[in-house]
Design a protein around this motif. Structure first.
Motif, short mmCIF file in Angstrom:
data_model
loop_
_atom_site.label_atom_id
_atom_site.label_comp_id
_atom_site.label_asym_id
_atom_site.label_seq_id
_atom_site.Cartn_x
_atom_site.Cartn_y
_atom_site.Cartn_z
N VAL A 273 -19.84 -8.43 -14.54
CA VAL A 273 -18.80 -7.55 -14.01
C VAL A 273 -19.45 -6.59 -13.03
O VAL A 273 -20.24 -5.73 -13.42
N ARG A 274 -19.14 -6.74 -11.73
CA ARG A 274 -19.74 -5.89 -10.70
C ARG A 274 -18.71 -4.88 -10.20
O ARG A 274 -17.61 -5.25 -9.78
N ASN A 275 -19.10 -3.61 -10.23
CA ASN A 275 -18.27 -2.52 -9.74
C ASN A 275 -18.94 -1.90 -8.52
O ASN A 275 -20.15 -1.65 -8.53
N TYR A 276 -18.15 -1.64 -7.48
CA TYR A 276 -18.68 -1.01 -6.28
C TYR A 276 -17.87 0.26 -6.02
O TYR A 276 -16.70 0.21 -5.62
N TYR A 277 -18.49 1.41 -6.27
CA TYR A 277 -17.79 2.69 -6.04
C TYR A 277 -18.04 3.19 -4.62
O TYR A 277 -19.08 2.92 -4.02
N ASN A 278 -17.10 3.97 -4.10
CA ASN A 278 -17.13 4.52 -2.75
C ASN A 278 -17.15 3.40 -1.71
O ASN A 278 -17.93 3.41 -0.77
N ALA A 279 -16.25 2.44 -1.91
CA ALA A 279 -16.17 1.27 -1.02
C ALA A 279 -14.97 1.36 -0.09
O ALA A 279 -14.43 0.34 0.34
N GLY A 280 -14.52 2.57 0.22
CA GLY A 280 -13.35 2.74 1.08
C GLY A 280 -13.53 2.16 2.46
O GLY A 280 -12.56 1.72 3.08
N ALA A 281 -14.77 2.12 2.96
CA ALA A 281 -15.01 1.63 4.32
C ALA A 281 -14.57 0.17 4.48
O ALA A 281 -14.04 -0.21 5.53
N ILE A 282 -14.80 -0.65 3.45
CA ILE A 282 -14.41 -2.05 3.58
C ILE A 282 -12.95 -2.28 3.18
O ILE A 282 -12.33 -3.26 3.57
N MET A 283 -12.38 -1.37 2.35
CA MET A 283 -10.97 -1.50 1.98
C MET A 283 -10.05 -0.96 3.06
O MET A 283 -8.88 -1.28 3.10
N GLY A 284 -10.58 -0.09 3.92
CA GLY A 284 -9.75 0.53 4.93
C GLY A 284 -9.09 1.81 4.45
O GLY A 284 -8.33 2.43 5.19
N THR A 285 -9.35 2.22 3.23
CA THR A 285 -8.81 3.46 2.68
C THR A 285 -9.67 3.91 1.51
O THR A 285 -10.23 3.08 0.79
N ASP A 286 -9.78 5.23 1.34
CA ASP A 286 -10.49 5.76 0.18
C ASP A 286 -9.54 6.00 -1.00
O ASP A 286 -9.99 6.36 -2.09
N SER A 287 -8.24 5.79 -0.77
CA SER A 287 -7.25 6.07 -1.81
C SER A 287 -6.75 4.78 -2.44
O SER A 287 -5.55 4.51 -2.53
N ASN A 288 -7.69 3.96 -2.88
CA ASN A 288 -7.31 2.67 -3.43
C ASN A 288 -8.43 2.11 -4.30
O ASN A 288 -9.55 2.61 -4.30
N ALA A 289 -8.08 1.08 -5.03
CA ALA A 289 -9.05 0.28 -5.77
C ALA A 289 -8.55 -1.15 -5.74
O ALA A 289 -7.36 -1.39 -5.50
N GLY A 290 -9.41 -2.11 -5.94
CA GLY A 290 -8.98 -3.50 -5.86
C GLY A 290 -9.92 -4.45 -6.56
O GLY A 290 -11.05 -4.10 -6.92
#
Length: 620
Positions: A273-290
């Motif tokens: 199980v890999r978690n990547y925190y502060n990954a808003g740059a690749i999601m296009g928003t800091d107000s999300n998770a996926g």
């Protein structure tokens, strides 16, 4: 049966051998030889019930997401459910080449260097204003790391047009988190690393990384990440607190699935199980998770750092539970619930259900709201399972608590993939009522009174229900599957099954009769002979009240309209009906119940004596 072909048939009382059913699907469902079925999965669960999944094909091509699910015990069929399309003709000749389909999909995707999987020729159900239309298509999945994007595209195999699409990344944008960001220090598991310690739990196979500088992908893992480290086993750094929350929450999530549902990691086989925190740059928003599960591309969960005045870091216990469920559902028995329309709403609802169940399992201030603390505007949460309509009107977060009731979103709109986050309120409210109970009148004037059975029992029913759904499942499929699940777990005459039906009635789905025991009718109405062999049977009525009945086939299609019955014996002739299994649905003063009817054909073989043969049936 709806336009998706959803059906369920409960056959436990009729001693039908499994092979008799599975070897005769075409006859049972009135299909010609172009329709075939392929066994794709089989297993026996802890209750001793065997589950088989059969993929439906036409002219050798899969009907995307369409399965017949057979549940049996000791080789005797108990229940059959799933989706089935009955048709005779469909053009399965492609006029468009794979190369042209790929080119069209890349143009539509908008990213030239996207990773593309193999083109698959399938028959797909395309949603059209609440209906489903069968189209022969080329199915292509495209993925990109910058920005993080993954889509399934349906290319019409005759015209080359893109006729449908849905995301393969499941976002937490309107389900948020019940974060543990403010829950102070919690125990976590770390490991030794270069003379320091890092957020890696070897026993549970969980690794939490800093995604600030992600710059690529290599063998399914983001590159450019870094470790969160500490000189001791205590992580006190303020900057690392959100990542610690993620790591702790994922550990609790792993334990919940392992201890409550006996599932080892999201795939059932101990995957990392890999978690990547502060990954808003690749999601296009800091107000999300996926969450994303493309094994040849990337598998993992990403979390944003929040946005001032709107969201705090998008981490926490029900975020972990929500995203972990998304990965788990990607690897479900019959395929992931399609992230679009009602199947997408079910996908999001189950993610909320298990995210909340994990909160109650952990027992640190659990509640029935989703996104509390993380979502800062009024009312301070993103969704409420107890009161779905109470979400923020400003941000469009009001949800329906009744199927197709107030705030129900169009399932064919491109907005929110056909209402996957909004319409999930119906499933959420069902689970809340089943767990806690409640009474009232819903948007379609159904009066209800649900007695809660506890979240511990409700979560077991929900988990078993999930494993009986096909990818294109609609709410009616969840209704059917949950009744099967409750009967398996707690018995056909159990209070748990009764409350499952009552809770669905409360949210506007199903027949309330499902919540009423048939025992009160069994002593007053009988059907014989059953099976019938000459298409004539008797219904004996021992009631003075007005009584009617209808006949439905195994797919839920009405084949005889309502007929009134007299008190005493009623002779019924069904000479026009083919051999098979049918459902008699009775109505007595607004109360309904059902009985199965089996119609058999006698094959009479005539043997001619030699003397009769020679006497006139044959001449040299």
């Amino acid at each position: 049966m709806n336009t998706y072909g959803s059906f369920v048939s409960e056959l436990e009382n009729y001693s039908i051998p499994t092979t008799e059913l599975t070897g005769s699907f075409n006859e049972w469902f009135s299909l010609d030889a172009k329709h075939t079925f392929e066994l794709v999965k089989e297993y026996t669960d802890a209750l001793g019930i065997n589950h088989q999944s059969y993929q439906h094909l036409f002219d050798g091509h899969k009907i995307d997401g369409e399965f017949i699910l057979v549940h049996s015990k000791n080789n005797i069929v108990q229940v059959v459910n799933g989706q089935i399309s009955q048709f005779k003709e469909l053009n399965t000749t492609a006029s468009v080449t794979d190369e042209d389909a790929i080119a069209a999909s890349v143009r539509h995707f908008g990213i030239e260097n996207a990773t593309i999987n193999a083109v698959e020729n399938v028959i797909a159900k395309i949603p059209v204003e609440g209906n489903a239309q069968l189209v022969f298509i080329k199915k292509i999945t495209l993925s990109s790391a910058f920005p993080l994007k993954s889509m399934v595209l349906y290319i019409d195999a005759q015209s080359g047009a893109v006729i449908n699409e849905y995301s393969k990344i499941k976002h937490a944008d309107v389900q948020g988190t019940g974060t543990t960001y403010y829950r102070n220090t919690q125990p976590i598991t770390v490991d030794s690393y270069n003379g320091q310690y890092r957020l890696k739990d070897t026993g549970r196979n969980i690794h939490t990384l800093n995604g600030t500088n992600i710059n690529g992908i290599n063998n399914g893992v983001f590159t450019g990440t870094s470790e969160y480290t500490s000189s001791s086993t205590t992580f006190n750094s303020v900057s690392a607190r959100p990542a610690v929350e993620v790591h702790w929450g994922m550990g609790k999530t792993y334990d919940y699935y392992k201890n409550i549902h006996n599932r080892n990691s999201f795939d059932g086989n101990g995957a990392i199980v890999r978690n990547y925190y502060n990954a808003g740059a690749i999601m296009g928003t800091d107000s999300n998770a996926g969450a994303i599960d493309q094994p040849d591309f990337i598998v993992g969960m990403v979390y944003g750092s929040g946005e001032a005045g709107f969201m705090t870091p998008v981490v926490g216990l029900d975020v972990a539970g929500h995203e972990y469920f998304s990965l788990s559902n990607f690897r479900s028995d019959n395929g992931d619930l399609t992230y679009q329309g009602e199947s997408g709403a079910l996908n999001e609802s189950f993610a909320d259900i298990f995210g909340t169940a994990i909160e109650f399992y952990t027992n640190l201030s659990p509640n029935w709201t989703v996104g509390e603390d993380v979502f800062t505007p009024s009312p301070g949460y993103m969704r409420s399972m107890s009161a779905p309509k109470s979400g923020s009107a400003m941000y469009g977060l009001q949800q329906p608590d009744t199927y197709k009731g107030t705030y129900w979103a169009s399932t064919t709109s491109p907005v929110d993939d056909g209402g996957v986050h909004i319409n999930s309120g119906v499933g959420n409210h069902w689970f809340y009522l089943l767990s806690v109970g409640g009474s009232g009148t819903n948007d379609i004037n159904n009066q209800y009174n649900v007695t809660g059975i506890s979240i511990q029992k409700a979560e077991k029913i929900a988990y078993r229900t999930l494993n009986m759904l096909t990818p294109n499942a609609q709410y009616i499929d969840a209704y059917n599957a949950s009744r099967i699940a409750a009967a398996d777990l707690y018995g056909a005459n159990s209070n748990e099954l009764k409350q499952v039906g009552e809770a669905w009635w409360a949210v506007g789905i199903g027949d309330r009769s499902a919540a009423v025991s048939e025992n009160e009718f069994n002593n007053n109405i009988s059907v014989y002979p059953n099976p019938t062999i000459d298409k004539i049977f008797t219904i004996n009525v021992g009631l003075s009240e007005a009584t009617t009945f209808e006949i439905y086939n195994i797919l839920g299609k009405k084949i005889r309209n309502s007929v009134s019955l007299e008190e005493g014996q009623n002779t019924i002739n069904v000479s026009e009906v083919q051999a098979g299994i049918y459902l008699l649905k009775f109505n007595v003063n607004g109360k309904s119940f059902s009985k199965k009817l089996i119609i058999k054909i006698i094959i009479r073989l005539i043997y001619l004596s030699e003397s009769r043969f020679n006497a006139g049936f044959y001449h040299k």
